[in-house]
Design a protein around this motif. Structure first.
Motif, PDB file in Angstrom:
ATOM      1  N   GLY A   1       0.838  -1.187   0.000  1.00 42.32           N
ATOM      2  CA  GLY A   1       0.000   0.000   0.000  1.00 42.32           C
ATOM      3  C   GLY A   1       0.878   1.243   0.000  1.00 42.32           C
ATOM      4  O   GLY A   1       2.100   1.161   0.119  1.00 42.32           O
ATOM      5  N   SER A   2       0.252   2.395  -0.119  1.00 47.76           N
ATOM      6  CA  SER A   2       0.980   3.653  -0.221  1.00 47.76           C
ATOM      7  C   SER A   2       0.696   4.558   0.971  1.00 47.76           C
ATOM      8  O   SER A   2      -0.429   4.599   1.481  1.00 47.76           O
ATOM      9  CB  SER A   2       0.562   4.389  -1.507  1.00 47.76           C
ATOM     10  OG  SER A   2       1.072   5.699  -1.528  1.00 47.76           O
ATOM     11  N   VAL A   3       1.745   5.282   1.394  1.00 46.60           N
ATOM     12  CA  VAL A   3       1.588   6.351   2.385  1.00 46.60           C
ATOM     13  C   VAL A   3       2.169   7.624   1.795  1.00 46.60           C
ATOM     14  O   VAL A   3       3.009   7.595   0.896  1.00 46.60           O
ATOM     15  CB  VAL A   3       2.284   6.030   3.734  1.00 46.60           C
ATOM     16  CG1 VAL A   3       1.592   4.877   4.442  1.00 46.60           C
ATOM     17  CG2 VAL A   3       3.764   5.765   3.562  1.00 46.60           C
ATOM     18  N   GLY A   4       1.713   8.753   2.354  1.00 48.68           N
ATOM     19  CA  GLY A   4       2.219  10.056   1.945  1.00 48.68           C
ATOM     20  C   GLY A   4       3.374  10.496   2.819  1.00 48.68           C
ATOM     21  O   GLY A   4       3.894   9.717   3.633  1.00 48.68           O
TER      22      GLY A   4
ATOM     23  N   ASN B   1       3.309   9.761   6.535  1.00 46.91           N
ATOM     24  CA  ASN B   1       3.077   8.340   6.825  1.00 46.91           C
ATOM     25  C   ASN B   1       1.610   8.004   7.089  1.00 46.91           C
ATOM     26  O   ASN B   1       1.307   7.011   7.742  1.00 46.91           O
ATOM     27  CB  ASN B   1       3.957   7.847   7.978  1.00 46.91           C
ATOM     28  CG  ASN B   1       5.406   7.781   7.579  1.00 46.91           C
ATOM     29  OD1 ASN B   1       5.741   7.690   6.401  1.00 46.91           O
ATOM     30  ND2 ASN B   1       6.290   7.845   8.556  1.00 46.91           N
ATOM     31  N   GLN B   2       0.709   8.802   6.544  1.00 47.18           N
ATOM     32  CA  GLN B   2      -0.716   8.484   6.591  1.00 47.18           C
ATOM     33  C   GLN B   2      -1.051   7.693   5.328  1.00 47.18           C
ATOM     34  O   GLN B   2      -0.529   7.972   4.255  1.00 47.18           O
ATOM     35  CB  GLN B   2      -1.562   9.758   6.640  1.00 47.18           C
ATOM     36  CG  GLN B   2      -1.339  10.586   7.895  1.00 47.18           C
ATOM     37  CD  GLN B   2      -1.790   9.840   9.142  1.00 47.18           C
ATOM     38  OE1 GLN B   2      -2.875   9.266   9.191  1.00 47.18           O
ATOM     39  NE2 GLN B   2      -0.936   9.839  10.157  1.00 47.18           N
ATOM     40  N   ILE B   3      -1.941   6.726   5.458  1.00 49.12           N
ATOM     41  CA  ILE B   3      -2.319   5.916   4.305  1.00 49.12           C
ATOM     42  C   ILE B   3      -2.856   6.837   3.206  1.00 49.12           C
ATOM     43  O   ILE B   3      -3.598   7.783   3.483  1.00 49.12           O
ATOM     44  CB  ILE B   3      -3.353   4.818   4.695  1.00 49.12           C
ATOM     45  CG1 ILE B   3      -3.485   3.760   3.606  1.00 49.12           C
ATOM     46  CG2 ILE B   3      -4.689   5.430   5.050  1.00 49.12           C
ATOM     47  CD1 ILE B   3      -2.405   2.739   3.618  1.00 49.12           C
ATOM     48  N   SER B   4      -2.448   6.620   1.989  1.00 51.77           N
ATOM     49  CA  SER B   4      -2.889   7.448   0.863  1.00 51.77           C
ATOM     50  C   SER B   4      -4.361   7.193   0.570  1.00 51.77           C
ATOM     51  O   SER B   4      -4.848   6.064   0.713  1.00 51.77           O
ATOM     52  CB  SER B   4      -2.060   7.118  -0.379  1.00 51.77           C
ATOM     53  OG  SER B   4      -0.693   7.357  -0.154  1.00 51.77           O
ATOM     54  N   SER B   5      -5.059   8.225   0.135  1.00 52.06           N
ATOM     55  CA  SER B   5      -6.499   8.103  -0.124  1.00 52.06           C
ATOM     56  C   SER B   5      -6.791   7.094  -1.229  1.00 52.06           C
ATOM     57  O   SER B   5      -7.846   6.474  -1.233  1.00 52.06           O
ATOM     58  CB  SER B   5      -7.079   9.470  -0.499  1.00 52.06           C
ATOM     59  OG  SER B   5      -6.448   9.964  -1.672  1.00 52.06           O
TER      60      SER B   5
ATOM     61  N   THR C   1       0.320   3.319  -5.858  1.00 54.78           N
ATOM     62  CA  THR C   1       0.951   2.150  -5.252  1.00 54.78           C
ATOM     63  C   THR C   1       2.042   1.602  -6.176  1.00 54.78           C
ATOM     64  O   THR C   1       2.962   0.930  -5.721  1.00 54.78           O
ATOM     65  CB  THR C   1      -0.078   1.046  -4.930  1.00 54.78           C
ATOM     66  OG1 THR C   1      -0.801   0.727  -6.122  1.00 54.78           O
ATOM     67  CG2 THR C   1      -1.036   1.496  -3.844  1.00 54.78           C
ATOM     68  N   SER C   2       1.971   1.942  -7.466  1.00 55.09           N
ATOM     69  CA  SER C   2       3.034   1.561  -8.386  1.00 55.09           C
ATOM     70  C   SER C   2       4.324   2.326  -8.102  1.00 55.09           C
ATOM     71  O   SER C   2       5.383   1.959  -8.604  1.00 55.09           O
ATOM     72  CB  SER C   2       2.598   1.809  -9.833  1.00 55.09           C
ATOM     73  OG  SER C   2       1.563   0.929 -10.183  1.00 55.09           O
TER      74      SER C   2
END
Length: 187
Positions: free
Chosen positions: A22-25, A28-32, A75-76
């Protein structure tokens, strides 16, 4: 919950040798836009969150098709960060098996969100430097056929030992070249 191909991580023939990313910004919050593992997706006791990690995936400086560079998000963009960490582990310890690399990446991840493995961040933020640290119980390699297979100096002077044990090892002409191995057989 992650869709296929990410969901293959829980398939019996793949389990333990694949991660879902998954992706974070920058905070370090999960990306929308990122999938999260949720608390479901369990097959025979293996859940998506058990194989889920996050990595930076927002505004990542990258190459563009046809040449040039720019910022991309997704996420890529997070997945190569995890793949790079795996490549780093294989570079230092080429004998590791894929399930060992997956375990090391999960164990060394920085916990985010609720304590422990959770339905938003899974194991947490991939930590490339932490993945190079020893994990589990450590052993000292002794003579035998396996010792020659390990790469590295194993110098005691580079080990993180302190106190009387470290002092005795450093002064010993016999023990000064010991190889310490972690739970994954890494020196």
């Amino acid at each position: 919950s992650p869709l296929y191909p990410a969901a293959f991580a829980t398939d019996p023939g793949v389990v333990g040798a694949m991660l879902i990313v998954g992706s974070v910004g920058p905070t370090n919050q999960i990306s929308s836009f990122s999938a999260t593992p949720g608390n479901g997706g369990c097959i025979n006791g293996r859940c998506f969150k058990d194989f889920f990690v996050v990595a930076p995936g927002e505004n990542i400086f990258s190459t563009f098709p046809g040449g040039g560079y720019g910022f991309l998000t997704g996420t890529s963009m997070a997945t190569p960060y995890v793949a790079g960490t795996a490549a780093l582990l294989f570079q230092f310890w080429p004998y590791l098996k894929p399930d060992h690399v997956v375990s090391i990446i999960k164990l060394s991840a920085t916990d985010l969100g609720a304590p422990g493995v959770d339905g938003i961040y899974g194991w947490g933020l991939v930590n490339p430097l932490g993945s190079l640290s020893p994990w589990g119980s450590q052993q000292i390699a002794v003579s035998g056929a396996n010792v020659g297979a390990f790469v590295g100096s194993g110098e005691v002077s580079g080990a993180a030992l302190a106190g009387p044990v470290a002092s005795a090892l450093r002064q010993s002409s016999i023990a000064s070249k010991l190889v310490f191995l972690d739970a994954f057989g890494r020196d």
